[in-house]
Design an enzyme around this catalytic site. Structure first.
Site, mmCIF file in Angstrom:
data_model
loop_
_atom_site.group_PDB
_atom_site.id
_atom_site.type_symbol
_atom_site.label_atom_id
_atom_site.label_comp_id
_atom_site.label_asym_id
_atom_site.label_seq_id
_atom_site.Cartn_x
_atom_site.Cartn_y
_atom_site.Cartn_z
ATOM 1 N N GLY A 5 0.835 -1.199 0.000
ATOM 2 C CA GLY A 5 0.000 0.000 0.000
ATOM 3 C C GLY A 5 0.867 1.245 0.000
ATOM 4 O O GLY A 5 2.104 1.163 0.030
ATOM 5 N N SER A 6 0.214 2.413 -0.013
ATOM 6 C CA SER A 6 0.973 3.651 -0.159
ATOM 7 C C SER A 6 1.793 3.978 1.092
ATOM 8 O O SER A 6 2.917 4.484 0.985
ATOM 9 C CB SER A 6 0.027 4.806 -0.498
ATOM 10 O OG SER A 6 -0.952 4.966 0.509
ATOM 11 N N THR A 7 1.268 3.669 2.286
ATOM 12 C CA THR A 7 2.027 3.953 3.510
ATOM 13 C C THR A 7 3.197 2.977 3.635
ATOM 14 O O THR A 7 4.324 3.378 3.963
ATOM 15 C CB THR A 7 1.116 3.848 4.753
ATOM 16 O OG1 THR A 7 -0.140 4.464 4.449
ATOM 17 C CG2 THR A 7 1.729 4.545 5.940
ATOM 18 N N GLY A 13 0.258 -0.920 6.562
ATOM 19 C CA GLY A 13 -0.790 0.088 6.704
ATOM 20 C C GLY A 13 -2.120 -0.593 6.999
ATOM 21 O O GLY A 13 -2.195 -1.806 7.182
ATOM 22 N N ALA A 14 -3.195 0.200 7.061
ATOM 23 C CA ALA A 14 -4.538 -0.362 7.288
ATOM 24 C C ALA A 14 -5.565 0.614 6.724
ATOM 25 O O ALA A 14 -5.265 1.796 6.492
ATOM 26 C CB ALA A 14 -4.785 -0.601 8.769
ATOM 27 N N ASP A 15 -6.764 0.098 6.513
ATOM 28 C CA ASP A 15 -7.860 0.949 6.011
ATOM 29 C C ASP A 15 -8.711 1.500 7.147
ATOM 30 O O ASP A 15 -9.263 2.592 7.035
ATOM 31 C CB ASP A 15 -8.731 0.145 5.041
ATOM 32 C CG ASP A 15 -7.904 -0.398 3.900
ATOM 33 O OD1 ASP A 15 -7.090 0.381 3.364
ATOM 34 O OD2 ASP A 15 -8.014 -1.588 3.577
ATOM 35 N N GLY A 50 -5.740 -2.550 -0.914
ATOM 36 C CA GLY A 50 -4.722 -2.751 -1.954
ATOM 37 C C GLY A 50 -4.749 -4.155 -2.534
ATOM 38 O O GLY A 50 -3.965 -4.464 -3.444
ATOM 39 N N GLU A 55 -0.833 -10.586 3.279
ATOM 40 C CA GLU A 55 -0.568 -9.700 4.431
ATOM 41 C C GLU A 55 -0.929 -10.393 5.739
ATOM 42 O O GLU A 55 -0.221 -10.259 6.734
ATOM 43 C CB GLU A 55 -1.381 -8.413 4.310
ATOM 44 C CG GLU A 55 -0.839 -7.447 3.282
ATOM 45 C CD GLU A 55 -1.715 -6.209 3.101
ATOM 46 O OE1 GLU A 55 -1.182 -5.186 2.670
ATOM 47 O OE2 GLU A 55 -2.924 -6.273 3.388
ATOM 48 N N LYS A 115 -8.156 7.147 9.415
ATOM 49 C CA LYS A 115 -8.395 5.690 9.433
ATOM 50 C C LYS A 115 -8.937 5.218 10.782
ATOM 51 O O LYS A 115 -9.273 4.046 10.931
ATOM 52 C CB LYS A 115 -7.085 4.946 9.142
ATOM 53 C CG LYS A 115 -6.347 5.375 7.869
ATOM 54 C CD LYS A 115 -6.944 4.750 6.662
ATOM 55 C CE LYS A 115 -6.175 5.006 5.387
ATOM 56 N NZ LYS A 115 -4.968 4.220 5.230
#
Ligand code: A5P
Length: 243
Positions: free
Chosen positions: A43-45, A99-101, A114, A120, A138
């Site tokens: 993911g982006s983070t 990361g997380a949503d 993602g 993961e 988040k």
């Protein structure tokens, strides 16, 4: 847009989130110590965190080994010269960084926007300590408030599995690529994004959905976060899981 709306306000908010994300990523990467084996999230983070690990490798000579949670992460890490091993080549990971949503007050998570939720979750489960990096948007009081729960399912019998998920209260959407073709995970599966009216007990829902034939994994990550790092423009806050 209303005539009084300030178009720079939303840009400033986006900048603040990006800065918070970068600070969370740097704080998470600072937890990596020499010779550790690290689960590398997706993911982006996670990508910002991997870039920072690449910098530490280059500039500080930090030696560590990564276990990637997706093909995209493996590619990025390889390009930065980060040594990688297969998950099965190591009994335990020292840390998993991802990361997380969504994150609730008990540090239970929704992940998988993602598309890498299955790998993961396997990587996180193999780690002795899990660190999750997020921005404040988040944080939710209950999971499912802002994000659907992604469920990775078999292509075979897709409609039957979807029907079974609906019987458990899910409003399902088959995830598509921007060109309209079905999204396929690294493992060759589909994703059904599932919205629920209310998720009262995420652990119980996770068990019920995982018991359905055709379901490989859900994006409900239960008891898989010991340390949460919340990145804000003014700095990163570290929160330990309540016992
Ligand atoms: C990947 O499958 C996801 O679990 C991501 O870790 C999650 O969606 C968070 O992504 P961002 O860091 O891009 O918000």
């Amino acid at each position: 847009m209303s005539p009084t709306a300030d178009p720079t306000a939303s840009l400033a908010a986006a900048d603040a989130l990006e800065r918070g994300k970068a600070l969370a990523a740097v704080a998470a990467a600072s937890l990596v110590e020499p010779d550790m084996v690290i689960g590398l999230g997706t993911g982006s983070t996670a990508s910002l965190m991997i870039a920072e690990l690449g910098r530490r490798l280059r500039e500080e000579g930090l030696r560590f080994t990564g276990v990637p949670s997706s093909v995209a992460t493996a590619r990025q890490a390889q390009a930065l010269g980060i040594p990688l091993i297969e998950l099965d080549a190591t009994p335990l990971l020292d840390l998993a960084l991802d990361g997380a949503d969504e994150v609730d007050p008990r540090l239970q998570l929704v992940k998988g926007r993602g598309g890498a939720l299955l790998r993961e979750k396997i990587v996180a489960s193999a780690a002795t300590r899990r660190v999750i990096m997020v921005t404040p948007d988040k944080l939710v009081s209950r999971l499912g408030q802002t994000s659907p729960v992604p469920v990775e399912v078999s292509d075979f019998g897709l409609r039957h599995t979807e029907h079974a998920l609906r019987n458990h209260g899910a409003r399902t959407t088959l995830r598509l690529n921007p060109d309209g073709s079905p999204y396929i995970t690294d493992e060759g599966h589909r994703i059904l994004d599932c919205r629920f009216d209310q998720i009262a007990d995420p652990g119980e829902l996770n068990r019920r959905l995982n018991a359905l034939p055709g379901v490989f994994e859900t994006g409900l990550f239960i008891d898989l976060c010991e340390i949460l790092i919340v990145g804000r423009p003014e700095g990163a806050e570290r929160i330990e899981r309540p016992r």
